[in-house]
Structures are given as structure tokens and as C-alpha cells.
Motif scaffolding. Structure first.
Motif, PDB file in Angstrom:
ATOM      1  N   LEU A  50      -7.093   0.898  -7.301  1.00  0.00           N
ATOM      2  CA  LEU A  50      -6.060   1.742  -7.005  1.00  0.00           C
ATOM      3  C   LEU A  50      -6.581   2.973  -6.010  1.00  0.00           C
ATOM      4  O   LEU A  50      -5.748   3.597  -5.162  1.00  0.00           O
ATOM      5  CB  LEU A  50      -5.668   2.313  -8.329  1.00  0.00           C
ATOM      6  N   HIS A  51      -7.733   3.557  -6.538  1.00  0.00           N
ATOM      7  CA  HIS A  51      -8.467   4.561  -5.802  1.00  0.00           C
ATOM      8  C   HIS A  51      -8.977   3.977  -4.420  1.00  0.00           C
ATOM      9  O   HIS A  51      -8.678   4.842  -3.385  1.00  0.00           O
ATOM     10  CB  HIS A  51      -9.830   4.771  -6.489  1.00  0.00           C
ATOM     11  N   HIS A  52      -9.193   2.876  -4.333  1.00  0.00           N
ATOM     12  CA  HIS A  52      -9.553   2.418  -2.805  1.00  0.00           C
ATOM     13  C   HIS A  52      -8.111   2.396  -2.134  1.00  0.00           C
ATOM     14  O   HIS A  52      -8.281   2.733  -0.805  1.00  0.00           O
ATOM     15  CB  HIS A  52      -9.999   0.807  -2.901  1.00  0.00           C
ATOM     16  N   LEU A  53      -7.083   1.940  -2.484  1.00  0.00           N
ATOM     17  CA  LEU A  53      -5.762   1.938  -1.606  1.00  0.00           C
ATOM     18  C   LEU A  53      -5.296   3.386  -1.483  1.00  0.00           C
ATOM     19  O   LEU A  53      -4.830   3.837  -0.202  1.00  0.00           O
ATOM     20  CB  LEU A  53      -4.793   1.200  -2.272  1.00  0.00           C
ATOM     21  N   GLN A  54      -5.538   4.281  -2.393  1.00  0.00           N
ATOM     22  CA  GLN A  54      -5.099   5.597  -2.178  1.00  0.00           C
ATOM     23  C   GLN A  54      -6.006   6.416  -0.990  1.00  0.00           C
ATOM     24  O   GLN A  54      -5.302   6.954  -0.478  1.00  0.00           O
ATOM     25  CB  GLN A  54      -5.168   6.474  -3.480  1.00  0.00           C
ATOM     26  N   SER A  55      -7.277   5.946  -0.854  1.00  0.00           N
ATOM     27  CA  SER A  55      -7.922   6.691   0.088  1.00  0.00           C
ATOM     28  C   SER A  55      -7.776   5.846   1.409  1.00  0.00           C
ATOM     29  O   SER A  55      -8.326   6.399   2.391  1.00  0.00           O
ATOM     30  CB  SER A  55      -9.275   6.675  -0.283  1.00  0.00           C
ATOM     31  N   ALA A  56      -7.265   4.614   1.282  1.00  0.00           N
ATOM     32  CA  ALA A  56      -7.031   3.896   2.528  1.00  0.00           C
ATOM     33  C   ALA A  56      -6.130   4.602   3.767  1.00  0.00           C
ATOM     34  O   ALA A  56      -6.631   4.727   4.788  1.00  0.00           O
ATOM     35  CB  ALA A  56      -6.469   2.551   2.428  1.00  0.00           C
ATOM     36  N   ASP A  57      -5.132   5.482   3.244  1.00  0.00           N
ATOM     37  CA  ASP A  57      -4.094   6.081   3.907  1.00  0.00           C
ATOM     38  C   ASP A  57      -3.515   6.824   3.273  1.00  0.00           C
ATOM     39  O   ASP A  57      -2.970   6.422   1.894  1.00  0.00           O
ATOM     40  CB  ASP A  57      -3.285   5.036   4.760  1.00  0.00           C
ATOM     41  N   PRO A  58      -3.032   8.045   3.699  1.00  0.00           N
ATOM     42  CA  PRO A  58      -2.191   9.180   2.537  1.00  0.00           C
ATOM     43  C   PRO A  58      -0.813   8.509   2.410  1.00  0.00           C
ATOM     44  O   PRO A  58      -0.133   9.035   1.505  1.00  0.00           O
ATOM     45  CB  PRO A  58      -2.429  10.269   3.463  1.00  0.00           C
ATOM     46  N   HIS A  59      -0.466   7.668   3.226  1.00  0.00           N
ATOM     47  CA  HIS A  59       0.856   6.847   3.162  1.00  0.00           C
ATOM     48  C   HIS A  59       1.211   5.690   2.468  1.00  0.00           C
ATOM     49  O   HIS A  59       1.818   4.858   2.416  1.00  0.00           O
ATOM     50  CB  HIS A  59       1.708   6.951   4.574  1.00  0.00           C
ATOM     51  N   ASN A  60      -0.326   5.319   1.640  1.00  0.00           N
ATOM     52  CA  ASN A  60      -0.283   3.799   1.471  1.00  0.00           C
ATOM     53  C   ASN A  60       0.902   3.806   0.327  1.00  0.00           C
ATOM     54  O   ASN A  60       1.385   4.306  -0.465  1.00  0.00           O
ATOM     55  CB  ASN A  60      -1.774   3.424   0.550  1.00  0.00           C
ATOM     56  N   ILE A  61       1.538   2.546   0.288  1.00  0.00           N
ATOM     57  CA  ILE A  61       2.597   2.186  -0.742  1.00  0.00           C
ATOM     58  C   ILE A  61       2.348   2.487  -1.910  1.00  0.00           C
ATOM     59  O   ILE A  61       3.197   2.426  -3.125  1.00  0.00           O
ATOM     60  CB  ILE A  61       3.184   0.896  -0.311  1.00  0.00           C
TER      61      ILE A  61
END
Length: 427
Positions: A50-61
């Protein structure tokens, strides 16, 4: 309902697939399409993934499908606000005309899967049109329903399979010869491509073909149960009569079936092993994960088998005591159900040996990746229970008999990436 009843229901009314105006990311407004996608909400390993995806892009789904806030209701409101803001800013934009969508996934090892995304009329299991094969956890359905109510959107498609190899397959193959709407490769190495299908002739061909089909829920039982709940809450006709799905023809594109593993919070491996004496054969394996899973596969050919991990080693448990099974496994189900690994795990081990409630997130987590399950167990002093996958034909046969498997028994894949196309219900 008997088999004849299912056949009659399917002939009378099959899958009713409807075009919709897809909601998609504007590639010029995000870092990359790959960076805004996510695995389905229940595959994200929390909190690490979850943290990885949130930091991947501010608009991550993931900010929509797994909003993080102090309370669930605050999280749902946050997701709704985020969705409204992204729409206002043009981060997400609605396609100009309704259509179905052709979705393709491929990898570097020759795997190719294509299916069709649309809004499917929601039907009860008794109608024999969409067949579930797993039980659901009511708290998860309530959670998903609250999120869909707040956002008024289907944020990710669930995965259904059907047996076709007919005209829809031909329409899909023709569409895939055109330049796609989008193409991206996610960090797991999968390539994703999407086409819109708006030509009325092609749409009619697909709808007519699907009208004779029956589907099996491969992934998304909780979301399908959510669709049913929300449809019942809204007077028909309404957009809530339909739900977002990906339909894959497994004659043309067979799915892979993988297991879903369990993480037993706060149960050290030693405490999990000690009550098994006399109930299972226990073998300690000093081997890497790949070899341990191979040993599990070999043992599973002979009967019920599991791998326990979390203390730096693997423990193969198999050959359950027949008396234990006779005492704990319900006898009023087909033999194929009574002998499932998931049945034995839930009925014998979780309930009677370890006394762990299967629907309590405080006690048990369901994780799709074996290595991630083991790593979390070792980090937290818990027990990982690694499972061997069930064959697709067993799943389909039980579903046709109207028999549901224990929750989280299977993981069909590859699963559609979340974030490539959404469905807003208030358009």
C-alpha cells in the motif's frame, strides 16, 4: 437448483452485457499509466504494498480502492472527494461515447490473455447465470458497499470466466489488430493494452453471443455480493442494476489457478505445531521456498497437505487423521468439497485445533503471494499457512452443483489491473 434448471435459466436469459462510458486516466496528467495502476484491492499486501503504491504516483488508483483515514467512513468520504477532485482537474476523463472494452494482458513468457470489459446485469446465484464458487465475509461486503455508495462508482472490474470460443472471440481478435487506446507495462513485467469497442454491429454481435452464456466468478466474490446488495438498495431500473466486469473465455485463454495463503497473526509456529501431534504427519524441511512448495505439491497429490512457516524453516503437514476429519468436516456436502484443502484447513485446523475465527482480520490475513506471506510471518512471529492450488475443473463442477467453497480458496489469474478503466454510476 438441478442441472436442468441451470440450463433452462441460461437459455432463457444469459449474460446481459451493456456498453458504458469508461472513466480513464488522462496520460498527459499523470506520471505514467503504469504508476497509477494497482493490483485488485484484496491482492495488495498491506501495509508494505500500500505504501509503495501510494508513493509511486500521487494519483495511484489505490487512493480510491483502499483509502487510508482514521475510520472507514472517513476513508470512504476521502475516496469520494479524491475522485471528484481528479474529475474536476481532468486527471480522470470520461470517454466520449459508450462502448465495451477489449483488455489484453501478456508477459515475457508467452502468456497472452484477452477479455471484454462491460457493465453486466447483476443476477442472483439461483438464476444460474453468474455462478459463485466461494463464500464471502459479510464485513468485507459491507466495506466494499460503503465505498461504492460514497464514490458512486465501480472502481475496478471483477473477473468472470465463460466457455465460448464463438463470435465474441472473433470480435476480440479483430479489435486487437487496431492501435490500442492505451498500452503500458507494469513493474511486475505484465504488458496491458486496452481498446474500445463502439461499432454497433460489433457490440450487437457480442451481446447476442453473451446472451447464451453462463459465467463463473473467478475473482471478485465480495464485489459481486456488493453489486447484489447495492442493486437491492436502489429502485430498478437504475445504473446499480449493473456492475463492472471483465469476461475471459477460458477455452481460448485458460486462466492460471493459484492458491491464497493464510497468515495467522500472533500464533508462533511452535504453538501451531504442538497440537498437531497425532493429528497430522509433520516433517521439517530445511529447504528454500521453491523446494518446499514442490514438496507441498507432491504431498497434495496424495491428500490434504499444507506448509507452515515463520520460524526460518518450512514444516510440511499432511496425512490428516481420518477420525479428526470425520469429527470436524461437515458430511452433508459432495466428496469433492469435503476433501478440499481449504475445507480441511477451515473446519479441522482453524476451528477445532487452533481455535482461530476465519472472519477476524485481527487473527487471520489472506495473502496471494507465498514469499510475502512467509516474510510477514517471520517478521511478526506469526504462522504462515501455504496452500496448494485447486484445479479449475473442480471449482467449476462444484459451482454448477450450487456448492460454494470455503472463502479465499482460489486465486485465478492473471487478474485485471485496477486503474485502466472505471465506471461512474452517476453519469
Amino acid at each position: 437448483m438441478n442441472t436442468a434448471g441451470h440450463s433452462e435459466a441460461t437459455a432463457r436469459r444469459g449474460l446481459e452485457l451493456t456498453p458504458f462510458r469508461g472513466l480513464r486516466y488522462d496520460p498527459e496528467r499523470v506520471g505514467s499509466l503504469a504508476a497509477v495502476t494497482s493490483p485488485p484491492y484484496d491482492v495488495v499486501v498491506r501495509p508494505d504494498g500500500l505504501h509503495h503504491l501510494q508513493s509511486a504516483d500521487p494519483h495511484n488508483i489505490v487512493r480510491l480502492i483502499l483509502p487510508q483515514a482514521g475510520t472507514p467512513s472517513a476513508g470512504n468520504e476521502q475516496a469520494a472527494d479524491t475522485l471528484r477532485r481528479w474529475l474536476a482537474e481532468g486527471v480522470l476523463a470520461t470517454d466520449p461515447e459508450p462502448g465495451l472494452y477489449i483488455y489484453e494482458q501478456s508477459d515475457g513468457d508467452g502468456m497472452l490473455q484477452r477479455g471484454i470489459i462491460g457493465a453486466l446485469r447483476v443476477s442472483e446465484p439461483a438464476e444460474g447465470v453468474v455462478l459463485p464458487h466461494e463464500d464471502v465475509m459479510p464485513p468485507v461486503v459491507a466495506d466494499r458497499a460503503a465505498l461504492m455508495r460514497a464514490t458512486s462508482a465501480n472502481l475496478e472490474p471483477l473477473l468472470l470466466t465463460y466457455r465460448g470460443n464463438g463470435v465474441t472471440a472473433e470480435v476480440i481478435e479483430r479489435a486487437a489488430e487496431r492501435p490500442p487506446l492505451l498500452a503500458t507495462t507494469t513493474e511486475d513485467g505484465y504488458r496491458h493494452r486496452l481498446w474500445s469497442l463502439t461499432d454497433p454491429t460489433d457490440v450487437d454481435l457480442v451481446q447476442s453471443d453473451m446472451a447464451h452464456r453462463q459465467a463463473l466468478i473467478a475473482d471478485g466474490h465480495h464485489r459481486w455480493a456488493t453489486y447484489l446488495r447495492l442493486r437491492a438498495e436502489h429502485p430498478s431500473p437504475s445504473p446499480w442494476d449493473y456492475g463492472l466486469v471483465l469476461l475471459v473465455d477460458t477455452i481460448r485463454y485458460p486462466l492460471r489457478v493459484r492458491a491464497i495463503h493464510r497468515l495467522l497473526h500472533g500464533l508462533p509456529v511452535a504453538d501451531a505445531l504442538s497440537p498437531l501431534d497425532g493429528l497430522f504427519r509433520v516433517q521439517r524441511l530445511e529447504a528454500p521456498l521453491s523446494e518446499a512448495l514442490e514438496a507441498l505439491a507432491n504431498a497434495a497429490c496424495e491428500g490434504n497437505a499444507f506448509l507452515l512457516a515463520g520460524d526460518g524453516a518450512f514444516h510440511l503437514i499432511d496425512r490428516p487423521d481420518p477420525d479428526l476429519l470425520a469429527r470436524t468436516v461437515p458430511a452433508d456436502r459432495p466428496a469433492a468439497w469435503r476433501t478440499l484443502d481449504a475445507t480441511v484447513l477451515h473446519a479441522a485446523l482453524l476451528e477445532h485445533v487452533w481455535h482461530i475465527p476465519e472472519d477476524s482480520p485481527a487473527h487471520i490475513a489472506y495473502i496471494h503471494d507465498a514469499a510475502a506471506t512467509v516474510a510477514k510471518a517471520e517478521r511478526t512471529g506469526s504462522t504462515a499457512v501455504l496452500m496448494h492450488p485447486v484445479r479449475e475443473e473442480v471449482v467449476r463442477d462444484l459451482a454448477r452443483q450450487g456448492v460454494t467453497m470455503p472463502r479465499k480458496s482460489t486465486s485465478f489469474g492473471p487478474k485485471p489491473a485496477s486503474g485502466l478503466v472505471l465506471r461512474a454510476l452517476d453519469l
